[in-house]
Design an enzyme around this catalytic site. Structure first.
Site, PDB file in Angstrom:
ATOM      1  N   LYS A 162       0.873  -1.191   0.000  1.00  0.00           N
ATOM      2  CA  LYS A 162       0.000   0.000   0.000  1.00  0.00           C
ATOM      3  C   LYS A 162       0.900   1.227   0.000  1.00  0.00           C
ATOM      4  O   LYS A 162       1.327   1.707   1.051  1.00  0.00           O
ATOM      5  CB  LYS A 162      -0.881  -0.004   1.257  1.00  0.00           C
ATOM      6  CG  LYS A 162      -2.055  -0.957   1.155  1.00  0.00           C
ATOM      7  CD  LYS A 162      -2.874  -0.976   2.419  1.00  0.00           C
ATOM      8  CE  LYS A 162      -3.790   0.205   2.559  1.00  0.00           C
ATOM      9  NZ  LYS A 162      -4.982   0.124   1.691  1.00  0.00           N
TER      10      LYS A 162
HETATM   11  N1  PMP Z   1      -7.806  -3.146  -2.647  1.00  0.00           N
HETATM   12  C1  PMP Z   1      -7.271  -1.934  -2.431  1.00  0.00           C
HETATM   13  C2  PMP Z   1      -6.662  -1.222  -3.571  1.00  0.00           C
HETATM   14  C3  PMP Z   1      -7.294  -1.364  -1.156  1.00  0.00           C
HETATM   15  O1  PMP Z   1      -6.778  -0.153  -0.941  1.00  0.00           O
HETATM   16  C4  PMP Z   1      -7.902  -2.056  -0.102  1.00  0.00           C
HETATM   17  C5  PMP Z   1      -7.959  -1.429   1.275  1.00  0.00           C
HETATM   18  N2  PMP Z   1      -6.797  -1.690   2.004  1.00  0.00           N
HETATM   19  C6  PMP Z   1      -8.444  -3.317  -0.355  1.00  0.00           C
HETATM   20  C7  PMP Z   1      -8.381  -3.829  -1.635  1.00  0.00           C
HETATM   21  C8  PMP Z   1      -9.055  -4.106   0.750  1.00  0.00           C
HETATM   22  O2  PMP Z   1      -8.061  -4.487   1.676  1.00  0.00           O
HETATM   23  P1  PMP Z   1      -8.367  -4.741   3.198  1.00  0.00           P
HETATM   24  O3  PMP Z   1      -9.472  -5.713   3.263  1.00  0.00           O
HETATM   25  O4  PMP Z   1      -7.094  -5.304   3.719  1.00  0.00           O
HETATM   26  O5  PMP Z   1      -8.720  -3.445   3.812  1.00  0.00           O
END
Ligand code: PMP
Length: 321
Positions: A162
């Site tokens: 991220k």
């Molecule tokens: N895809 C993207 C691009 C994201 O930013 C997120 C949020 N973190 C998710 C999927 C979902 O991830 P998570 O369930 O870990 O929040």
């Protein structure tokens, strides 16, 4: 003066070992991350449970943040256990029962060349009460817009990380979808198949099976997604992981977004804007209303995160030691 208007109940943030009042702040305009998006972050939620506030899957979030930091070649003095303690402290300091938590590591003030050779890496942690990410109405289902821009491909960048800068695509396409009159964007990947939302993974239901895609389709394999795959199997649903085509989505019995911020939000219509020359076509999903499987998953996920299900106690980190 920074007001907490859009950060309900935020009182203090943690920055480099100290708490500051939310309204205080004097970061410098020449901080590297402000110019180039050279930051990494996490989005985490804590929920009220019968045993006090608990953070959902905190170790997994910190593992991902450390992976993101390694991808960004950041060097800093904090280890996993320390970051976990700082986060628990931040939630306690703000007296929050349920909240969203945002740890951010960034290249700070030093030099402004693209290579941040004189920029220290700094850590900030904020927490506030963030309600429904797509608004209260979204619980009834959202309309999504397939944007013309393809998701950054997994061969172009490590999409398991991220990284702040990569989210520019999410931000701008999220705006584009709203400008077009829809609730949220959906990206196709280079292959022309469904990738993900700007900050959400996607599940579809086909023949009663819950299907989601994986990193080979240029998505961030979210922690919510992984949790839902396990919960769905525990509930006796069939699950499958693999590519999802546009036609799979249009013909799905149900579809929903999932992610830490959004939790689970049913998708009730998809409009294809991926080829501006071809015009836009709208497809209703299922019955145009949240479907029974999405509703079942919403209930089970809510139970898991709020400590209502002993089976998923393993995912909770209590804020009080
Ligand atoms: N895809 C993207 C691009 C994201 O930013 C997120 C949020 N973190 C998710 C999927 C979902 O991830 P998570 O369930 O870990 O929040």
């Amino acid at each position: 003066m920074f007001l907490n208007t859009h950060f309900p109940k935020a009182q203090k943030y943690w920055y480099q070992g100290k708490f500051y009042d939310w309204s205080e702040g004097d970061l410098h305009p020449m901080m590297h991350a402000l110019h180039y998006g050279t930051s990494v972050f996490e989005g985490i939620r804590a929920y009220g449970t019968p045993r006090g506030t608990a953070i959902f899957r905190l170790p997994e979030h910190i593992d991902r943040m450390l992976l993101s930091a390694a991808v960004a070649r950041m060097k800093f003095p904090y280890g996993k256990d320390e970051i976990i303690e700082f986060i628990k402290l931040t939630v306690r300091e703000n007296g929050l029962e349920s909240c969203y938590i945002r740890p951010l590591l960034f290249f700070s003030y030093g030099n402004l060349g693209l290579v941040p050779k004189a920029c220290p890496v700094e850590l900030a942690i904020s927490a506030w009460e963030w309600g429904a990410y797509l608004g209260e109405k979204a619980a009834g289902g959202v309309s999504v817009y397939i944007v013309p821009w393809r998701r950054v491909h997994h061969t172009q960048f490590n999409m398991a990380a991220k990284l702040g800068g990569v989210y520019v695509q999410s931000t701008i396409c999220g705006l584009e979808a709203r400008d077009e009159g829809f609730d949220e964007a959906v990206f196709l990947n280079f292959e022309g198949r469904i990738a993900e939302g700007p900050g959400q993974n996607i599940f579809i239901v086909k023949g009663g099976t819950l299907i989601t895609n994986d990193r080979k389709e240029s998505v961030l394999e979210g922690i919510t997604r992984t949790s839902l795959l396990e919960i769905a199997r525990d509930l006796g649903f069939k699950t499958a992981v693999g590519p999802i085509t546009k036609e799979d989505l249009y013909g799905a019995e149900e579809a929903f977004f999932c992610g830490t911020a959004v939790e689970i939000i049913p998708i009730i219509s998809v409009t294809d804007g991926s080829d501006p020359a071809a015009g836009k076509t709208r497809h209703a999903i299922g019955t145009d209303k949240p479907g029974p499987i999405a509703q079942r998953m919403i209930k089970a996920y809510h139970e898991a995160v709020t400590g209502g299900s002993p089976r998923y106690e393993k995912w909770l980190t209590y804020v009080k030691g």
